[in-house]
Motif scaffolding. Structure first.
Motif: not given
Length: 488
Positions: A392-409
């Protein structure tokens, strides 16, 4: 008496020489770990707006009865599409690109397929600049030519092997000795030592193994044209063909920044001049569309962005992470602090069991997973990707915010000191995405599918890889982390 004095003077001379050598090696270590980085290395672009960010995945998982593995791949086909659609130039930067394997193994010949695709493109458009940038691991650190790269060169494709020596040293105690005594002899010659990376690969010179032990790399994964750029977690490498990966694709003026960071590699690797990017019609987001804010990051700027993104989470936010290697101490502490603030955290990790068909012992992820689970009182939720003979060679971060834009890296960067701390060359895309955007829904669905096993047994409980040797693995991991003698 005279003999005694001569022995005393000889002994004193030897001690002075040893002392001077130690001081020299210390000076080399300090300089090579703190020296200025080449221009446009550790780069952060400005923030751009765009209407479109595309998400691609490769997934391998056990079949329903567990007897075989299923593979669903999108990324390589999209890379081929970018090559086919290019009209002005192609720039590719890939860490692993070879067809080496261990005896008895069989993999799809993905590296040959890409080679043939690029050569056909060059023949059809002989005036089109095509650059292929890669790491010297693909020539076994200069022990032997890579026939795929040689075929590209003969077709007129500009092949650049990255010179990693100008980068900072990640194993300074060893690298200081190597730089002082061994680097001057080069690595070329007839190999005579078996290839430990791939037993069917060419033999390797002792000098190449000595260079390999510096553990430095151009670890980037990129395919770009004048129209689009794809930042991937996966290599085009036969023995990696079944790995699970993700990729993000973007268009617009950010391509100019991407080319600037690749030109930096060419500048210190003797690789020539990349074509200039000329902006296309689609340059900024339009009202009423999915207005994404995107940034291109390399090397240590990825570190800063990851820590900032985790550090800004609040109670009610959630962090979803799919990661091949998780080991950096500051990132681990940041996750624990976020959990204590009431942030929901789900980590989907590779069990570090397989390396191109060879058995591994679970370092670093298994001791790290136990530490995070124990220190958070189980609040940090952890599952293992259900690998078969792949990673599982993935490198992915997903931050779901209660308010505002969500962040993906997403990109090449494992969360380890070697990948984050201005040592390897890395590349990453940061996306701030509206909560109801197409990309956000895709990535939320990706994690939901794998975490909750919707349609297949994609992931396993944390307990699936518990064993009685965890204590010793934890000691070994901490020693490796402290000394820098790691492959992660």
């Amino acid at each position: 008496m005279a003999k005694h004095n001569r022995l005393h003077r000889t002994s004193r001379t030897i001690k002075i020489i040893i002392l001077l050598l130690i001081l020299w090696l210390i000076a080399v270590m300090i300089y090579q770990t703190h020296k200025p980085l080449p221009p446009f290395v550790s780069y952060e672009s400005q923030e751009y707006s765009t209407n479109e960010v595309n998400f691609w995945t490769d997934l391998t998982y056990p079949s329903g009865d567990g007897s075989t593995a299923q593979h669903e791949g999108q990324i390589l086909n999209r890379m081929f599409g970018i090559i086919d659609e290019a009209k002005q130039f192609i720039v590719i930067d890939l860490f692993l690109f070879n067809d080496y394997k261990h005896k008895g193994q069989r993999f799809p010949q993905v590296s040959a397929q890409m080679t043939e695709r690029l050569i056909a493109k060059k023949k059809a458009h002989p005036d089109m600049p095509i650059f292929f940038i890669t790491d010297e691991v693909n020539t076994n650190y200069n022990s032997s030519p890579n026939h795929l790269l040689e075929n590209m060169k003969r077709a007129g494709i500009q092949v650049v092997q990255t010179d990693v020596d100008p980068l900072r040293d990640s194993t300074p105690s060893y690298s200081a000795v190597w730089r002082t005594f061994f680097q001057w002899f080069g690595q070329q010659g007839t190999g005579w030592i078996p290839n430990l990376m791939a037993s069917d690969g060419p033999d390797v010179t002792a000098r190449s193994y000595l260079k390999l032990l510096n553990v430095k790399a151009n670890h980037r994964k990129l395919v770009a044209s004048e129209q689009t750029a794809l930042i991937s977690t996966g290599n085009v490498h036969d023995a990696s063909a079944y790995h699970s990966n993700v990729a993000l694709e973007v268009k617009g003026p950010i391509i100019g920044d991407i080319l600037q960071t690749e030109q930096a590699v060419l500048d210190f690797s003797g690789g020539g001049q990349l074509p200039a990017y000329r902006p296309q019609a689609e340059a900024s987001a339009q009202p009423g569309k999915d207005n994404y804010r995107i940034q291109y990051l390399t090397e240590g700027k990825v570190y800063t962005s990851v820590l900032d993104a985790i550090g800004q989470t609040k109670q009610g936010d959630s962090i979803h992470m799919g990661m091949f290697y998780l080991a950096d101490r500051r990132v681990l502490n940041s996750l624990l602090e976020a959990s204590a603030r009431g942030v929901n955290i789900q980590l989907l990790l590779d069990p570090n069991q397989n390396a191109f068909g060879q058995e591994k012992i679970g370092i670093p992820n298994r001791p790290v997973a136990k530490e995070l689970s124990d220190k958070s009182g189980g609040k940090i939720q952890i599952r293992w990707y259900n690998t078969t003979h792949e990673q599982y060679h993935t490198k992915l971060i997903y931050i779901a915010k209660g308010q505002g834009d969500h962040i993906i890296l997403g990109g090449s960067t494992n969360l380890t000191p070697r990948n984050l701390d201005d040592l390897n060359l890395e590349n990453e895309l940061r996306v701030a995405a509206p909560a109801d955007s197409k990309l956000t829904r895709q990535i939320a669905a990706y994690f939901d599918t794998l975490w909750n096993n919707r349609g297949a047994e994609y992931s396993l409980d944390l307990e699936a890889y518990e064993d009685n040797s965890t204590f010793w693995k934890d000691i070994l991991y901490r020693l490796q982390d402290m000394l820098g003698f790691t492959t992660f």
